[in-house]
Design a protein around this motif. Structure first.
Motif, mmCIF file in Angstrom:
data_model
loop_
_atom_site.group_PDB
_atom_site.id
_atom_site.type_symbol
_atom_site.label_atom_id
_atom_site.label_comp_id
_atom_site.label_asym_id
_atom_site.label_seq_id
_atom_site.Cartn_x
_atom_site.Cartn_y
_atom_site.Cartn_z
ATOM 1 N N TYR A 34 0.848 -1.194 0.000
ATOM 2 C CA TYR A 34 0.000 0.000 0.000
ATOM 3 C C TYR A 34 0.883 1.244 0.000
ATOM 4 N N ASP A 35 0.350 2.354 -0.511
ATOM 5 C CA ASP A 35 1.147 3.580 -0.560
ATOM 6 C C ASP A 35 1.119 4.305 0.792
ATOM 7 N N SER A 36 1.979 5.288 0.917
ATOM 8 C CA SER A 36 2.141 5.982 2.198
ATOM 9 C C SER A 36 0.880 6.717 2.630
ATOM 10 N N THR A 37 0.111 7.241 1.685
ATOM 11 C CA THR A 37 -1.140 7.917 2.036
ATOM 12 C C THR A 37 -2.121 6.923 2.652
ATOM 13 N N GLN A 38 -2.244 5.757 2.037
ATOM 14 C CA GLN A 38 -3.126 4.723 2.581
ATOM 15 C C GLN A 38 -2.655 4.297 3.978
ATOM 16 N N LEU A 39 -1.353 4.091 4.130
ATOM 17 C CA LEU A 39 -0.811 3.669 5.427
ATOM 18 C C LEU A 39 -1.049 4.725 6.504
ATOM 19 N N ASP A 40 -0.865 5.996 6.142
ATOM 20 C CA ASP A 40 -1.101 7.082 7.105
ATOM 21 C C ASP A 40 -2.559 7.113 7.553
ATOM 22 N N LEU A 41 -3.469 7.022 6.600
ATOM 23 C CA LEU A 41 -4.903 7.013 6.945
ATOM 24 C C LEU A 41 -5.255 5.798 7.799
ATOM 25 N N TRP A 42 -4.758 4.643 7.398
ATOM 26 C CA TRP A 42 -5.080 3.385 8.059
ATOM 27 C C TRP A 42 -4.558 3.336 9.487
#
Length: 158
Positions: A34-42
């Protein structure tokens, strides 16, 4: 020296540790899926009342010594497995498998015959090795708003 793993019900004082295990496991284990934006949100979860109540009411923790090193939960009405996370420092020790076996026994004791989960892309092979069968990948929207590609999986239990 092999330490004993104890799986027990999560308690109020475990909430911070549970969220820490979750965040570390996601950031280490899912970084290539997953990309960093997805990881940050998650991983952007805080211990508000809803999250705290969910952890205390439905999660189990794996403990080695006095440290919480893994988490997991099963919905005993639907058979949905969720929250299987292990601290990166404890990857490869069989803790996720031990938690899955524990949760499967809980489900069996409640008369369930199937387990379900939404596997992250990096975890499909591990769940397959435990007997889960993959379905068609789909998007999953986490409570934090992250949209993640995942693979619905199920396992019949006897």
């Amino acid at each position: 020296m092999q330490q004993t793993v104890i799986i027990r019900k999560a308690e109020h004082q475990d909430v911070t540790a549970v969220l820490n295990v979750r965040k570390q496991a996601i950031l280490a284990g899912c970084k290539d899926a997953y990309d960093s934006t997805q990881l940050d949100l998650w991983t952007g979860v805080s211990a508000d009342k809803v999250i705290t109540d969910m952890i205390v009411n439905s999660f189990y923790v794996s403990e080695m010594g006095n440290e919480i090193v893994g988490t997991g939960k099963v919905d005993l009405t639907t058979g949905q497995i969720d929250g299987i996370f292990v601290l990166p420092s404890h990857f490869g020790l069989g803790l996720a498998r031990a938690m899955l076996a524990f949760l499967e026994q809980k489900a069996k004791a409640h008369g369930l015959t199937k387990l379900f989960l939404d596997a992250t892309l990096n975890a499909v092979n591990a769940y397959s090795a435990y007997g889960f069968i993959a379905d068609t990948p789909r998007n999953y929207e986490s409570p934090t708003g992250a949209v993640l590609r995942c693979v619905p999986m199920q396992k019949e239990i006897k």
